[in-house]
Enzyme design. Structure first.
Site, short mmCIF file in Angstrom:
data_model
loop_
_atom_site.label_atom_id
_atom_site.label_comp_id
_atom_site.label_asym_id
_atom_site.label_seq_id
_atom_site.Cartn_x
_atom_site.Cartn_y
_atom_site.Cartn_z
N HIS A 161 48.15 41.54 30.57
CA HIS A 161 47.81 40.55 31.61
C HIS A 161 46.30 40.54 31.80
CE1 HIS A 161 48.76 38.38 35.56
NE2 HIS A 161 47.45 38.43 35.47
N HIS A 215 42.56 38.02 32.39
CA HIS A 215 41.79 36.77 32.58
C HIS A 215 40.45 36.92 31.89
CE1 HIS A 215 44.51 35.41 35.86
NE2 HIS A 215 44.64 36.71 36.06
N ARG A 272 38.61 33.81 31.29
CA ARG A 272 37.89 32.57 31.64
C ARG A 272 37.44 31.81 30.38
NH1 ARG A 272 40.26 33.81 36.31
NH2 ARG A 272 39.07 35.22 37.62
N ASN A 287 45.07 30.24 33.59
CA ASN A 287 44.62 29.56 34.82
C ASN A 287 43.15 29.16 34.75
OD1 ASN A 287 43.87 32.30 35.03
ND2 ASN A 287 43.90 32.25 37.27
N LYS A 297 53.45 31.08 32.01
CA LYS A 297 53.08 31.72 33.28
C LYS A 297 53.41 30.85 34.48
CE LYS A 297 51.14 34.53 36.17
NZ LYS A 297 49.87 35.22 36.24
N HIS A 325 53.83 35.33 38.77
CA HIS A 325 53.02 35.80 39.89
C HIS A 325 53.99 35.91 41.06
CE1 HIS A 325 49.19 36.16 42.21
NE2 HIS A 325 50.06 35.92 43.17
N HIS A 369 51.68 42.34 37.78
CA HIS A 369 50.92 43.10 38.78
C HIS A 369 51.72 43.41 40.04
CE1 HIS A 369 50.39 38.97 40.06
NE2 HIS A 369 49.44 38.72 39.19
N ASP A 408 45.12 42.74 34.76
CA ASP A 408 44.75 41.63 35.65
C ASP A 408 43.25 41.64 35.93
OD1 ASP A 408 45.18 39.30 37.04
OD2 ASP A 408 45.81 40.27 38.90
N HIS A 455 34.93 37.25 38.61
CA HIS A 455 34.35 36.16 39.41
C HIS A 455 32.89 36.54 39.63
CE1 HIS A 455 38.06 34.11 40.70
NE2 HIS A 455 38.61 35.31 40.74
N ALA A 458 39.83 35.67 44.93
CA ALA A 458 40.67 36.84 44.63
C ALA A 458 40.46 37.26 43.19
CB ALA A 458 42.14 36.50 44.87
O1 DOR Z 1 43.39 38.47 42.18
C1 DOR Z 1 43.75 37.66 41.34
N1 DOR Z 1 42.85 37.01 40.57
N2 DOR Z 1 45.04 37.40 41.21
C2 DOR Z 1 45.49 36.42 40.41
O2 DOR Z 1 46.66 36.23 40.35
C3 DOR Z 1 44.54 35.55 39.70
C4 DOR Z 1 43.27 36.22 39.46
C5 DOR Z 1 42.16 35.31 39.01
O3 DOR Z 1 42.40 34.44 38.14
O4 DOR Z 1 41.05 35.44 39.51
ZN ZN Z 2 46.29 37.58 36.94
#
Ligand code: DOR
Ligand code: ZN
Length: 356
Positions: free
Chosen positions: A22, A24, A26, A50, A108, A145, A183, A256, A260, A272
């Site tokens: 899992h 991310h 970007r 996402n 997802k 999720h 998660h 996860d 950011h 988040a």
């Molecule tokens: O904290 C999170 N950040 N939870 C998620 O499910 C998505 C993720 C994100 O893409 O930043």
């Molecule tokens: Zn995630």
């Protein structure tokens, strides 16, 4: 797997290369900045869809995969495992195409509004019954999720309510659909998965196993500890660690890691997501070693996920050694700086190389 000890304490571990189930990464400059951290530690990763706009078609997933591969460092060996983002507009045809393509590892589910870039997620998963039926037929796993977004439900109870309102009926109606609850954060989810069918598994992050919800408020509000689902009380954190080190094959590693830029986290309405890719495997090693269960790390990190997804286990090895990894205060995210997990502090284990 091989563990060296010194005075009875594990100091070195060689095990099968790990996978992150899992992740991310970007897109654009941010993708280029963060991907090498994962490539150094993991042979494969399930890539979350996402993006903005989300990855909803095989064509978009194929193009995203190419952009990811273009960012793999020359000496890296890495396979991105692509996913599709489920929306109310996803069709049975999309699933047939996904199955034919051989490119899509999973689909997802984001509840609309639950987290980063989930606006186009699904408000009621039962609108997707035909699609879920097709996924069951083609044996494409559903990654969930696991939160409800009902504002009447307490923010810390959303996972538990999800188990009852969403997951229980879904598993009853789609008994052959493989489902990964992503998660997980609570003792309730651990028990649910443990007692659940063989079609159900869960991923565990390092941050949910290392922090409880007090970490959100230590000396002030701590945006870099804000993620979805939320950190939970200490009893839940302990239940997650117990599940991870139990050797139960339906609990496996999913970081996860969710980068950011600093300005988006340190904001009146911060995003988040916690960035852990810079030390992911090391953090899990610390968790398992502290629990006296380093010998269980290989199953959790390198075997069980592949087994559940029906993929071959990796054949190379990775080596971790005890001794501090110093985490910088900030890292470059290409689009500005980011604040990594444990910023300015150390992790007890560090990476000592990969082989084969
Ligand atoms: O904290 C999170 N950040 N939870 C998620 O499910 C998505 C993720 C994100 O893409 O930043
Ligand atoms: Zn995630």
């Amino acid at each position: 797997m091989h563990i060296d000890t010194k005075d009875g304490i594990p100091v070195r571990l060689v095990m099968t290369e790990a996978d992150d189930w899992h992740l991310h990464v970007r897109d654009g400059a941010l993708l280029g900045a963060v991907l090498p951290d994962t490539v150094r530690r993991f042979r494969r990763a399930i890539i979350m869809p996402n993006l903005e706009p989300p990855v909803t078609t095989v064509a978009a997933a194929r193009a995203y995969r190419e952009r990811i591969l273009a960012c793999v460092p020359r000496d890296g060996r890495f396979t991105p495992l692509m996913t599709l983002y489920l929306t109310a507009a996803t069709t049975v045809g999309d699933i047939e195409e996904a199955a034919d393509s051989g490119l899509i590892a999973a689909v997802k589910y984001y509840p609309a509004g639950a987290t980063t870039n989930s606006r186009q997620g699904v408000s009621d998963i039962r609108q997707c019954d035909a699609v879920l039926g097709a996924m069951e037929r083609f044996d494409i796993p559903l990654l969930m999720h696991g939160e409800v977004v009902d504002p009447a439900v307490d923010a810390f109870a959303r996972e538990e309510v999800f188990l009852e309102r969403v997951l229980t009926p879904l598993l009853g109606d789609f008994p052959r659909l493989r489902v990964v609850m992503e998660h997980i954060t609570t003792a309730a989810a651990v028990a649910f998965v443990r007692e659940g069918p063989r079609t159900l598994a869960a991923t565990l992050t390092a941050h949910h196993m290392l922090l409880n919800r007090n970490a959100l408020f230590e000396g002030g509000i701590r945006p870099h500890h804000y993620c979805r689902p939320l950190l939970q009380p200490e009893g839940d954190r302990r239940a997650l660690v117990a599940a991870a080190i139990s050797g139960h094959p339906r609990f496996f590693l999913g970081t996860d890691s969710a980068p950011h830029p600093r300005f988006a986290k340190e904001s009146a309405c911060g995003c988040a997501g916690i960035y852990t890719a810079h030390a992911a495997l090391e953090l899990y090693a610390e968790i398992f070693a502290d629990a006296g269960a380093l010998d269980r790390l290989e199953g959790f990190a390198s075997h069980f996920g592949a087994d559940f997804y029906g993929l071959p286990r990796n054949t190379g090895t990775v080596c971790l050694e005890r001794g501090p990894l110093q985490v910088p205060q900030t890292v470059s995210f290409g689009v500005g700086e980011g604040v990594p997990f444990r910023a300015g502090m150390t992790v007890d284990w560090h990476l000592a190389g990969t082989a084969g």
